[in-house]
Design an enzyme around this catalytic site. Structure first.
Site, PDB file in Angstrom:
ATOM      1  N   THR A  65       0.837  -1.199   0.000  1.00 34.40           N
ATOM      2  CA  THR A  65       0.000   0.000   0.000  1.00 34.40           C
ATOM      3  C   THR A  65       0.872   1.248   0.000  1.00 34.40           C
ATOM      4  OG1 THR A  65      -1.946   1.022   0.997  1.00 34.40           O
ATOM      5  CG2 THR A  65      -0.374   0.044   2.540  1.00 34.40           C
ATOM      6  N   LYS A  69       3.346   1.656  -3.864  1.00 34.57           N
ATOM      7  CA  LYS A  69       2.693   0.935  -4.967  1.00 34.57           C
ATOM      8  C   LYS A  69       3.406   1.077  -6.317  1.00 34.57           C
ATOM      9  CE  LYS A  69      -2.000   0.701  -3.191  1.00 34.57           C
ATOM     10  NZ  LYS A  69      -3.431   0.851  -3.471  1.00 34.57           N
ATOM     11  N   GLY A 132      -3.827   8.520  -8.054  1.00 31.72           N
ATOM     12  CA  GLY A 132      -3.347   7.134  -8.098  1.00 31.72           C
ATOM     13  C   GLY A 132      -4.480   6.123  -8.232  1.00 31.72           C
ATOM     14  N   ARG A 154     -10.428  18.078 -10.959  1.00 28.46           N
ATOM     15  CA  ARG A 154     -10.320  19.487 -10.575  1.00 28.46           C
ATOM     16  C   ARG A 154      -9.178  20.148 -11.355  1.00 28.46           C
ATOM     17  NH1 ARG A 154      -8.920  20.341  -4.357  1.00 28.46           N
ATOM     18  NH2 ARG A 154      -7.120  19.158  -5.070  1.00 28.46           N
ATOM     19  N   GLY A 247     -17.021   1.974  -1.352  1.00 25.71           N
ATOM     20  CA  GLY A 247     -15.881   1.191  -1.844  1.00 25.71           C
ATOM     21  C   GLY A 247     -15.522  -0.015  -0.991  1.00 25.71           C
TER      22      GLY A 247
HETATM   23  P1  ATR Z   1      -5.249   8.762  -4.606  1.00 26.53           P
HETATM   24  O1  ATR Z   1      -4.027   7.911  -4.705  1.00 26.53           O
HETATM   25  O2  ATR Z   1      -6.127   8.454  -3.409  1.00 26.53           O
HETATM   26  O3  ATR Z   1      -6.034   8.839  -5.871  1.00 26.53           O
HETATM   27  P2  ATR Z   1      -4.009  11.325  -5.120  1.00 26.53           P
HETATM   28  O4  ATR Z   1      -3.127  10.671  -6.127  1.00 26.53           O
HETATM   29  O5  ATR Z   1      -3.424  12.320  -4.182  1.00 26.53           O
HETATM   30  O6  ATR Z   1      -4.713  10.239  -4.205  1.00 26.53           O
HETATM   31  O7  ATR Z   1      -5.256  12.003  -5.893  1.00 26.53           O
HETATM   32  C1  ATR Z   1      -6.271  12.666  -5.232  1.00 26.53           C
HETATM   33  C2  ATR Z   1      -7.396  12.982  -6.234  1.00 26.53           C
HETATM   34  O8  ATR Z   1      -8.464  13.598  -5.517  1.00 26.53           O
HETATM   35  C3  ATR Z   1      -6.994  13.956  -7.316  1.00 26.53           C
HETATM   36  O9  ATR Z   1      -7.755  13.690  -8.479  1.00 26.53           O
HETATM   37  C4  ATR Z   1      -7.421  15.300  -6.706  1.00 26.53           C
HETATM   38  O10 ATR Z   1      -7.635  16.332  -7.648  1.00 26.53           O
HETATM   39  P3  ATR Z   1      -6.409  17.274  -8.145  1.00 26.53           P
HETATM   40  O11 ATR Z   1      -5.645  16.458  -9.137  1.00 26.53           O
HETATM   41  O12 ATR Z   1      -7.063  18.461  -8.736  1.00 26.53           O
HETATM   42  O13 ATR Z   1      -5.599  17.595  -6.914  1.00 26.53           O
HETATM   43  C5  ATR Z   1      -8.724  14.895  -6.091  1.00 26.53           C
HETATM   44  N1  ATR Z   1      -9.182  15.811  -5.032  1.00 26.53           N
HETATM   45  C6  ATR Z   1      -8.699  15.903  -3.782  1.00 26.53           C
HETATM   46  N2  ATR Z   1      -9.397  16.835  -3.078  1.00 26.53           N
HETATM   47  C7  ATR Z   1     -10.346  17.317  -3.916  1.00 26.53           C
HETATM   48  C8  ATR Z   1     -11.386  18.299  -3.793  1.00 26.53           C
HETATM   49  N3  ATR Z   1     -11.588  18.968  -2.657  1.00 26.53           N
HETATM   50  N4  ATR Z   1     -12.176  18.539  -4.868  1.00 26.53           N
HETATM   51  C9  ATR Z   1     -11.991  17.873  -6.014  1.00 26.53           C
HETATM   52  N5  ATR Z   1     -11.033  16.930  -6.201  1.00 26.53           N
HETATM   53  C10 ATR Z   1     -10.218  16.665  -5.167  1.00 26.53           C
END
Ligand code: ATR
Length: 286
Positions: A65, A69, A132, A154, A247
């Site tokens: 994890t 990864k 990710g 976003r 999930g």
């Molecule tokens: P994970 O491995 O859990 O996917 P990550 O790689 O940090 O974690 O990605 C987080 C995702 O959540 C991204 O798509 C992020 O959007 P950004 O690329 O714009 O940062 C999204 N995300 C996190 N907080 C958010 C929020 N408040 N509103 C919309 N999207 C959000």
């Protein structure tokens, strides 16, 4: 446990709240398999040593994890083609000369979709997020024959980068969009998979998008978050008349897929359901 007990484990950081030991130890008990599963906290700079140690101890299998990864890939002796395309591995299986890597996160989500009768093949789907988790999910949807994937994030640039990456393997299947541009999606009803971290405990009232108009597009919504059990995204889906799922099944099935790979067996559905109930109770207690 005795001298023949095989060991499997989770490596990551942090690992203290993982539900994986409960999943795997229950599977082993119920199926009469002499296997024990625990979790090891492994620092970023000690991953190579951890895998070498596991190899020396002949550990049967590992889950991987955050934050390992992607980095784990260079420690493998073989890799499943889908995991290689995704560029992330969460399951290691003992093979001659080391470990073979798989991505059962993607497999787990797909099993959840199948079980909830959410069809991907030849359908157009919407994925929220481009991090990710989205990476694995976008790949499996393309691999399973989605006709089109609207990838909303976003930050548009991240959606574009992931779309380019997936499209280089599967043709022009992924359409990247900024979340605010969802109105460019043609009217209709779509399966929507929520992969962002937005809404994760303790930010239970957050959702990546609140517009009622967006939720009109949802036929069935799947949030990869399982804590809280009912996210704001799921509530908004339900308010617009759509089905919504969290999930937890994805987590269960990524574990079951790993257990099946380690032991070359098929886990019966009634046992999967029993463990799902245990996971739900455990989360309620926490
Ligand atoms: P994970 O491995 O859990 O996917 P990550 O790689 O940090 O974690 O990605 C987080 C995702 O959540 C991204 O798509 C992020 O959007 P950004 O690329 O714009 O940062 C999204 N995300 C996190 N907080 C958010 C929020 N408040 N509103 C919309 N999207 C959000």
């Amino acid at each position: 446990m005795d001298a023949k007990t095989r060991l499997c484990c989770l490596i990551g950081n942090p690992v203290g709240h993982s539900l994986s030991p409960m999943i795997h130890n229950t599977l082993a008990d119920e199926l009469g398999i002499n296997l024990c599963y625990t979790a090891f906290k492994v620092e970023k700079d000690r991953l190579h040593e951890a895998v070498a140690g596991a190899d020396a101890f002949d550990i049967l299998g590992m889950n991987v994890t955050v934050p390992h990864k992607c980095e784990i890939i260079k420690e493998l002796s073989d890799i499943d083609p889908l995991a290689a395309r995704i560029g992330a591995v969460n399951t290691l299986v003992r093979v001659d000369g080391g470990y073979k890597g798989y991505n059962t996160d993607a497999i787990g989500l797909y099993r959840e979709l199948e079980e909830e009768n959410i069809i991907i093949k030849d359908k157009e789907v919407i994925i929220l997020g481009a991090g990710g988790a989205s990476n694995a999910i976008t790949y499996i949807c393309a691999d399973k024959g989605a006709a089109k994937i609207y990838l909303l994030n976003r930050t548009f640039d991240k959606a574009k980068k992931l779309a380019d990456d997936v499209n280089s393997h599967f043709g022009d299947v992924v359409v990247p969009l900024a979340i605010s541009d969802y109105r460019l999606i043609p009217e209709g009803k779509y399966p929507v998979i929520q992969t962002t971290s937005c809404g994760l405990y303790p930010h239970n009232d957050d959702a990546p998008i609140y517009d009622k108009e967006f939720y009109e597009l949802v036929e069935a919504g799947v949030d990869i978050i399982f804590n809280p059990a009912k996210t704001m995204f799921m509530k908004l889906c339900k308010e617009s008349g759509a089905r919504a799922y969290n999930g937890l099944k994805m987590l269960l099935y990524q574990g079951i897929a790993a257990f099946e790979l380690w032991n070359d067996i098929k886990v019966p559905k009634n046992l999967a359901d029993k463990i799902l109930g245990m996971m739900e109770r455990k989360l309620k207690e926490s």
